[in-house]
Motif scaffolding. Structure first.
Motif, mmCIF file in Angstrom:
data_model
loop_
_atom_site.group_PDB
_atom_site.id
_atom_site.type_symbol
_atom_site.label_atom_id
_atom_site.label_comp_id
_atom_site.label_asym_id
_atom_site.label_seq_id
_atom_site.Cartn_x
_atom_site.Cartn_y
_atom_site.Cartn_z
ATOM 1 N N GLY A 75 0.877 -1.317 0.391
ATOM 2 C CA GLY A 75 -0.104 -0.061 -0.060
ATOM 3 C C GLY A 75 0.736 1.542 0.010
ATOM 4 O O GLY A 75 0.012 2.120 -0.903
ATOM 5 N N ILE A 76 2.168 0.954 0.644
ATOM 6 C CA ILE A 76 2.577 2.059 0.727
ATOM 7 C C ILE A 76 3.168 2.617 -0.408
ATOM 8 O O ILE A 76 3.724 4.113 -1.342
ATOM 9 C CB ILE A 76 3.649 2.285 1.726
ATOM 10 C CG1 ILE A 76 3.011 2.094 3.572
ATOM 11 C CG2 ILE A 76 5.074 3.702 1.785
ATOM 12 C CD1 ILE A 76 3.685 1.696 4.675
ATOM 13 N N ILE A 77 4.017 1.708 -0.827
ATOM 14 C CA ILE A 77 4.655 1.452 -2.389
ATOM 15 C C ILE A 77 3.403 2.141 -3.337
ATOM 16 O O ILE A 77 3.637 2.891 -4.507
ATOM 17 C CB ILE A 77 5.204 0.239 -2.521
ATOM 18 C CG1 ILE A 77 6.437 0.291 -2.118
ATOM 19 C CG2 ILE A 77 5.994 0.153 -4.330
ATOM 20 C CD1 ILE A 77 6.879 -1.720 -1.791
ATOM 21 N N LEU A 78 2.441 1.764 -3.344
ATOM 22 C CA LEU A 78 1.596 1.954 -4.546
ATOM 23 C C LEU A 78 1.441 3.615 -3.994
ATOM 24 O O LEU A 78 0.408 4.354 -5.216
ATOM 25 C CB LEU A 78 -0.065 0.937 -4.667
ATOM 26 C CG LEU A 78 -0.866 1.285 -5.509
ATOM 27 C CD1 LEU A 78 0.370 0.807 -6.973
ATOM 28 C CD2 LEU A 78 -1.687 0.183 -5.172
ATOM 29 N N PHE A 79 0.971 4.409 -2.930
ATOM 30 C CA PHE A 79 0.817 5.558 -2.580
ATOM 31 C C PHE A 79 1.735 6.301 -3.129
ATOM 32 O O PHE A 79 1.840 7.231 -3.819
ATOM 33 C CB PHE A 79 1.012 5.063 -0.733
ATOM 34 C CG PHE A 79 0.508 7.167 -0.279
ATOM 35 C CD1 PHE A 79 -0.095 7.837 -0.103
ATOM 36 C CD2 PHE A 79 1.593 7.819 -0.534
ATOM 37 C CE1 PHE A 79 -0.249 9.093 0.236
ATOM 38 C CE2 PHE A 79 1.544 9.001 0.102
ATOM 39 C CZ PHE A 79 0.270 9.773 -0.231
ATOM 40 N N THR B 293 -0.293 -5.019 -8.573
ATOM 41 C CA THR B 293 -0.192 -4.493 -7.302
ATOM 42 C C THR B 293 -1.125 -6.119 -6.378
ATOM 43 O O THR B 293 -1.346 -6.152 -5.963
ATOM 44 C CB THR B 293 -0.287 -3.319 -6.590
ATOM 45 O OG1 THR B 293 0.900 -2.511 -7.020
ATOM 46 C CG2 THR B 293 -0.040 -3.788 -4.924
ATOM 47 N N ALA B 294 -2.868 -5.405 -6.714
ATOM 48 C CA ALA B 294 -3.258 -6.447 -6.188
ATOM 49 C C ALA B 294 -3.599 -7.986 -6.595
ATOM 50 O O ALA B 294 -3.682 -8.535 -5.560
ATOM 51 C CB ALA B 294 -5.335 -5.492 -6.296
ATOM 52 N N TRP B 295 -3.032 -7.794 -7.677
ATOM 53 C CA TRP B 295 -2.797 -9.379 -8.251
ATOM 54 C C TRP B 295 -1.588 -10.109 -7.954
ATOM 55 O O TRP B 295 -2.076 -11.284 -6.994
ATOM 56 C CB TRP B 295 -2.664 -8.951 -9.843
ATOM 57 C CG TRP B 295 -2.769 -10.470 -10.212
ATOM 58 C CD1 TRP B 295 -3.553 -11.198 -10.717
ATOM 59 C CD2 TRP B 295 -0.932 -11.211 -11.158
ATOM 60 N NE1 TRP B 295 -2.932 -12.451 -11.325
ATOM 61 C CE2 TRP B 295 -1.302 -12.054 -11.788
ATOM 62 C CE3 TRP B 295 -0.169 -10.607 -10.913
ATOM 63 C CZ2 TRP B 295 -0.225 -13.146 -12.344
ATOM 64 C CZ3 TRP B 295 1.848 -11.014 -11.742
ATOM 65 C CH2 TRP B 295 0.913 -12.621 -12.447
ATOM 66 N N MET B 296 -1.155 -9.274 -7.620
ATOM 67 C CA MET B 296 0.269 -10.311 -6.736
ATOM 68 C C MET B 296 -0.148 -10.248 -5.342
ATOM 69 O O MET B 296 -0.083 -11.364 -4.618
ATOM 70 C CB MET B 296 1.602 -9.313 -7.510
ATOM 71 C CG MET B 296 2.301 -9.817 -7.735
ATOM 72 S SD MET B 296 3.100 -9.157 -8.972
ATOM 73 C CE MET B 296 3.769 -8.519 -8.712
ATOM 74 N N GLU B 297 -0.684 -9.502 -4.390
ATOM 75 C CA GLU B 297 -1.189 -9.234 -3.261
ATOM 76 C C GLU B 297 -2.096 -10.680 -3.164
ATOM 77 O O GLU B 297 -2.106 -10.963 -2.619
ATOM 78 C CB GLU B 297 -1.550 -7.980 -2.578
ATOM 79 C CG GLU B 297 -0.656 -7.350 -2.230
ATOM 80 C CD GLU B 297 0.962 -7.516 -1.395
ATOM 81 O OE1 GLU B 297 0.778 -8.517 -0.864
ATOM 82 O OE2 GLU B 297 1.732 -7.601 -2.293
ATOM 83 N N GLY B 298 -3.477 -10.748 -4.087
ATOM 84 C CA GLY B 298 -4.008 -12.105 -4.245
ATOM 85 C C GLY B 298 -3.898 -12.808 -4.699
ATOM 86 O O GLY B 298 -3.998 -13.928 -3.577
#
Lengths: 123, 256
Positions: B40-44, B135-140
């Motif tokens: 989340g911080i990196i995406l921010f 990002t969400a794909w990798m976290e998922g």
């Protein structure tokens, strides 16, 4: 320094609600449908099947290519950092990540630190 | 409550006792918390870079933030900004954006089997689909196998909403700060995303096919960008992924 062409382009920029409407139409019409198609195709797929494993490899290679594009041909301020500094920082981040038991946070922090130090030392 | 250092490769068994008897609400909030952790911080930070670009392109703050939310895919947004700022035709811009979106198709296919379950319905699928970006794909991909199957949809929607909120805040932050930070700080913000993507790929890789796909995709990326900009990621994905998949298969067959 702004060229005449850029000023012209900025004058033509749609603004406010017009721009919001254009963004909405392009997103829902040309971008979001790929997500829907992917989910539709994936809804009955067998995760042990040949095709699923192939698609997974395609996704992985695609993201790896994106990584290298962002590092080798960056946008904006990263262009101001020499490509050698970028490469050394990436390798340092990778090394720390592996040495620290595959902890992503440590690798990212190390890569960022090496980039700053390298840029300040060279630039 | 939320471990921030749970970056272990996925294991087949839900080893985390926090998931024992967990409710859908717990799964959702625990997903939301990802928005405040490392990804989340990196995406921010990435979104802050986009916010600065949007301001340069002449966008209002509201439209910059709206664009982040409605696309939720940074490459498409940067291409779109570029096209609008250059005064390209709407159709040229639409085509370019659509090409960048095509890469989300294989990602959606791969994530879909993890999202199926009793809590999934059409609207939840559509909502979850919107969050599919790298990002969400990798976290998922990394987290969902550790989550009990019936809680995965709620958990992923939580991850998605958490990450979207992080990017909306990041966009506004970058928009307001544009031009006021030293160049080296701006450079680091743009550097975080590729390095996070790379390390996440390696952390989630399992097996020869994944490792080959990372190596070959990385090698093909830059030359294909020079030869076929716009199509480079898809070509690298299909060519690199095919070599990796069939190469790994041939190797395994020979070993048997």
């Amino acid at each position: 320094m702004i060229g005449a062409g850029e000023l012209q382009a900025t004058a033509d920029l749609p603004t406010g609600w017009t721009l919001a409407l254009i963004l909405t139409l392009i997103s829902l019409g040309a971008h979001e449908p790929w997500r829907w198609v992917g989910m539709f195709l994936g809804r009955n797929i067998d995760v042990d099947s040949e095709i699923f494993r192939w698609v997974r490899a395609v996704s992985t290679a695609l993201v790896a290519a994106l990584v290298m594009r962002l590092l080798v041909f960056p946008a904006g301020a990263l262009q101001g950092v020499h490509v050698v500094v970028r490469a050394v920082a990436m390798v340092a981040g990778l090394a720390v990540f592996l040495l620290a038991g595959r902890r992503i946070a440590y690798g990212v922090l190390a890569a960022a630190a090496v980039l700053v130090v390298g840029q300040l030392a060279i630039g | 409550m939320i471990p921030s250092d749970d970056y272990e490769p996925p294991s087949p068994e839900p080893a985390d006792r926090g998931w024992h008897d967990a409710s859908p609400r717990y799964a959702f909030w625990r997903g939301m918390a990802v928005g405040g952790s490392v990804p989340g911080i990196i995406l921010f930070a990435s979104a802050a870079g986009f916010g600065a670009l949007a301001r340069d392109a002449g966008f209002s703050l509201a439209n910059a933030v709206y664009m982040m939310g409605i696309f939720f895919a940074l490459p498409a947004q940067v291409v779109m900004l570029d096209q609008i700022a250059r005064g390209a035709s709407v159709w040229a811009g639409t085509l370019a954006v659509s090409l960048t979106g095509l890469r989300l198709l294989p990602m959606s296919v791969v994530l879909m089997p993890l999202l199926k379950g009793p809590r999934a319905n059409r609207w939840r699928y559509l909502l979850a689909g919107h969050f599919i970006a790298v990002t969400a794909w990798m976290e998922g991909w990394r987290r969902l196998p550790l989550v009990p199957a019936h809680l995965r949809m709620d958990h992923f929607i939580g991850i998605g909403i958490g990450l979207v909120l992080a990017t909306l805040a990041g966009t506004a932050f970058g928009y307001e700060l544009a031009g006021t930070v030293p160049p080296v700080v701006a450079a680091v913000l743009l550097f975080l995303t590729p390095i996070y993507f790379l390390l996440s790929l390696i952390a989630t890789a399992s097996g020869l096919s994944d490792r080959l796909a990372i190596g070959i995709g990385a090698l093909l990326g830059p030359p294909l960008y020079l030869v076929a900009p716009g199509f480079d990621l898809l070509l690298a994905g299909v060519i690199g992924g095919s070599i990796a998949h069939f190469g790994a298969k041939a190797r395994t067959r020979r070993a048997e």
